[in-house]
Design an enzyme around this catalytic site. Structure first.
Site, PDB file in Angstrom:
ATOM      1  N   GLY A 121      -7.118  -7.926   0.885  1.00  0.00           N
ATOM      2  CA  GLY A 121      -5.857  -8.000   1.619  1.00  0.00           C
ATOM      3  C   GLY A 121      -5.153  -9.328   1.516  1.00  0.00           C
TER       4      GLY A 121
ATOM      5  CE  LYS B 132     -15.657 -15.664  10.992  1.00  0.00           C
ATOM      6  NZ  LYS B 132     -15.920 -14.684  12.042  1.00  0.00           N
TER       7      LYS B 132
ATOM      8  N   GLY C 184     -12.792  -4.727   0.075  1.00  0.00           N
ATOM      9  CA  GLY C 184     -14.220  -4.429   0.205  1.00  0.00           C
ATOM     10  C   GLY C 184     -14.677  -3.402  -0.814  1.00  0.00           C
TER      11      GLY C 184
ATOM     12  NE  ARG D  71      -4.047  -2.000   1.888  1.00  0.00           N
ATOM     13  CZ  ARG D  71      -4.787  -2.588   2.803  1.00  0.00           C
ATOM     14  NH1 ARG D  71      -4.538  -2.396   4.081  1.00  0.00           N
ATOM     15  NH2 ARG D  71      -5.795  -3.351   2.449  1.00  0.00           N
TER      16      ARG D  71
HETATM   17  P1  AMP Z   1     -10.781 -13.401   4.679  1.00  0.00           P
HETATM   18  O1  AMP Z   1     -10.183 -12.280   5.455  1.00  0.00           O
HETATM   19  O2  AMP Z   1     -12.194 -13.698   5.001  1.00  0.00           O
HETATM   20  O3  AMP Z   1     -10.516 -13.272   3.189  1.00  0.00           O
HETATM   21  O4  AMP Z   1     -10.003 -14.705   5.158  1.00  0.00           O
HETATM   22  C1  AMP Z   1      -8.639 -14.902   4.976  1.00  0.00           C
HETATM   23  C2  AMP Z   1      -8.180 -15.937   5.950  1.00  0.00           C
HETATM   24  O5  AMP Z   1      -8.913 -17.108   5.753  1.00  0.00           O
HETATM   25  C3  AMP Z   1      -6.730 -16.323   5.812  1.00  0.00           C
HETATM   26  O6  AMP Z   1      -6.040 -15.853   6.928  1.00  0.00           O
HETATM   27  C4  AMP Z   1      -6.760 -17.831   5.783  1.00  0.00           C
HETATM   28  O7  AMP Z   1      -5.812 -18.430   6.646  1.00  0.00           O
HETATM   29  C5  AMP Z   1      -8.145 -18.172   6.264  1.00  0.00           C
HETATM   30  N1  AMP Z   1      -8.608 -19.448   5.747  1.00  0.00           N
HETATM   31  C6  AMP Z   1      -8.595 -19.877   4.477  1.00  0.00           C
HETATM   32  N2  AMP Z   1      -9.056 -21.125   4.385  1.00  0.00           N
HETATM   33  C7  AMP Z   1      -9.391 -21.533   5.621  1.00  0.00           C
HETATM   34  C8  AMP Z   1      -9.917 -22.738   6.175  1.00  0.00           C
HETATM   35  N3  AMP Z   1     -10.192 -23.770   5.386  1.00  0.00           N
HETATM   36  N4  AMP Z   1     -10.130 -22.770   7.492  1.00  0.00           N
HETATM   37  C9  AMP Z   1      -9.854 -21.725   8.273  1.00  0.00           C
HETATM   38  N5  AMP Z   1      -9.356 -20.554   7.817  1.00  0.00           N
HETATM   39  C10 AMP Z   1      -9.116 -20.457   6.509  1.00  0.00           C
END
Ligand code: AMP
Length: 396
Positions: A354, A198, A377, A35
């Site tokens: 990110g 999520k 976002g 960034r």
């Molecule tokens: P987000 O910020 O929602 O894009 O999530 C990113 C994070 O999701 C990263 O830090 C990953 O380690 C985590 N992640 C990806 N796959 C999985 C999984 N199968 N179980 C738990 N965490 C995960």
């Protein structure tokens, strides 16, 4: 609306909203400077055109006023080095010190203000706070695409105090241009790859992409909410029970719209959330109790690769697994390489969010994709067709 390339900055003080929300380690060293690097051309353009620059940003999520770990002071050495200028610092983004230091600033100099979010007024979009920031400068520039979807004091409200002298910096201009290459000019087949932890926070975007794209690829922790919605056994994998119905509805909507919804068929499973856990490949719909899926499996990796390489336009947000741990990074690496290969063959690829940016940088593929967006976002909301307050405030 003014243009950064044609505006006369001579002896003007330009307050630039940048996105310096960078990750820091426990020694307060920057661990990913994407960034900051991205903002340098805008800052240098103002400086080389005879202006003085006042930088404002947020960093982290301070809860109640100033917190040392979220101080922008930690960025001064790196920023000074990248700009080739000794960056000055105001310990407070408003108040006497900021006023004095802004007044003393001359052409070619840079003043960095302390974290805007040490004031609740920032995220509330408080007008009096925005006015205090506005009073420090003659010109307002927004180059923080990452927060353009928020109507905060520094990203939108402040523009009201600059009826004429307001403009986008290069990042904002580039982001808008490149996202339009997906949204307005995207060649088919268009593939959106959505991963991350999520479903919440991304379901709206998934729903909105359904009538714009040909393929939606789901990976990451969020895949298990979809798999559970399909009646699969997911063991101890991450799940959002309250979103199972929503996930089901998204898949039905995709079917109605003839959009292919690709859910992983196999997964790398672990007996604990740890790089050194015992692992096995599982059918992603038959994960045994006590095991959790932490990456997509090899069969899924190959299937996703084929879809990606047959696409003309690719959008990627969110990793396929826990890529920070080497043993669960393979799926994300495969997807990143497939995107790079498709790009080499002429596809347009946009990477945003990110964690996807961190992943593409970690695998050193940032120069092998068409565009790396600085705003997760904001990028996704823009793709949905929403009006971003930060963009509208400059354009009106
Ligand atoms: P987000 O910020 O929602 O894009 O999530 C990113 C994070 O999701 C990263 O830090 C990953 O380690 C985590 N992640 C990806 N796959 C999985 C999984 N199968 N179980 C738990 N965490 C995960």
């Amino acid at each position: 609306m003014q243009n950064i390339d044609t505006f006369d900055f001579s002896n003007k003080k330009v307050i630039i909203r940048v996105d310096f929300n960078v990750p820091l380690n426990d020694k307060f060293e920057i661990t990913d400077d994407t960034r900051i690097r991205a903002a340098i051309p805008t800052i240098k353009k103002v400086l080389s055109s005879g202006g003085a620059v006042i930088l404002m940003s947020h960093l982290g999520r301070p809860k109640n006023g100033p917190e040392h770990k979220f101080s922008l002071e930690h960025l001064i050495p790196e920023l000074s080095k990248k700009l080739g200028v000794d960056v000055k610092f105001a310990n407070d983004c408003i108040g006497e010190e900021a006023i004095e230091k802004s007044k003393e600033l001359v052409a070619g100099e840079v003043l960095l203000l302390e974290n805007l979010r040490f004031y609740k007024e920032e995220t509330k979009g408080d007008e009096a706070f925005a006015e205090k920031l506005a009073n420090l400068a003659d010109v307002y520039m927004n180059d923080a695409f990452g927060t353009a979807h928020r109507a905060h004091a520094s990203t939108a409200i402040i523009a009201n105090y600059f009826p004429i002298n307001k403009m986008f910096g290069y990042i904002m201009g580039n982001e808008i241009e490149n996202i339009n290459k997906v949204v307005k000019e995207g060649k088919k087949p268009i593939t959106a790859i959505i991963g991350g932890a999520k479903v919440s926070g991304k379901i709206e975007i998934i729903n909105n992409l359904i009538d714009k794209v040909d393929n939606i690829i789901i990976g990451g922790g969020m895949m298990f909410t979809f798999i559970k919605a399909l009646g699969g056994d997911i063991g101890n994998s991450l799940v959002e029970e309250d979103l199972i119905e929503t996930a089901k509805a998204a898949m039905e909507k995709a079917e109605e719209n003839n959009v292919c919804f690709h859910i992983p068929t196999d997964a790398v499973c672990a007996d604990k959330f740890d790089n050194d856990a015992n692992t096995q490949f599982c059918n992603s719909h038959e994960i045994p109790d006590g095991w959790m899926g932490l990456d997509i499996g090899p069969e899924t990796g190959q299937a996703f690769k084929d879809i990606i390489e047959a696409s003309e336009t690719i959008l990627w947000n969110g990793p396929m697994g826990v890529f920070e741990m080497d043993n669960f990074a393979e799926g994300t690496i495969e997807v990143a390489h497939a995107i790079a290969d498709a790009t080499k063959k002429g596809a347009f690829s946009l990477i945003g969010g990110g964690d996807s940016v961190a992943a593409i940088n970690k695998f050193k593929l940032q120069n092998d994709v068409s565009y790396v967006s600085t705003g997760g976002g904001a990028m996704l909301e823009f793709i949905e067709g929403k009006t971003l307050p930060g963009v509208a405030a400059i354009e009106k």
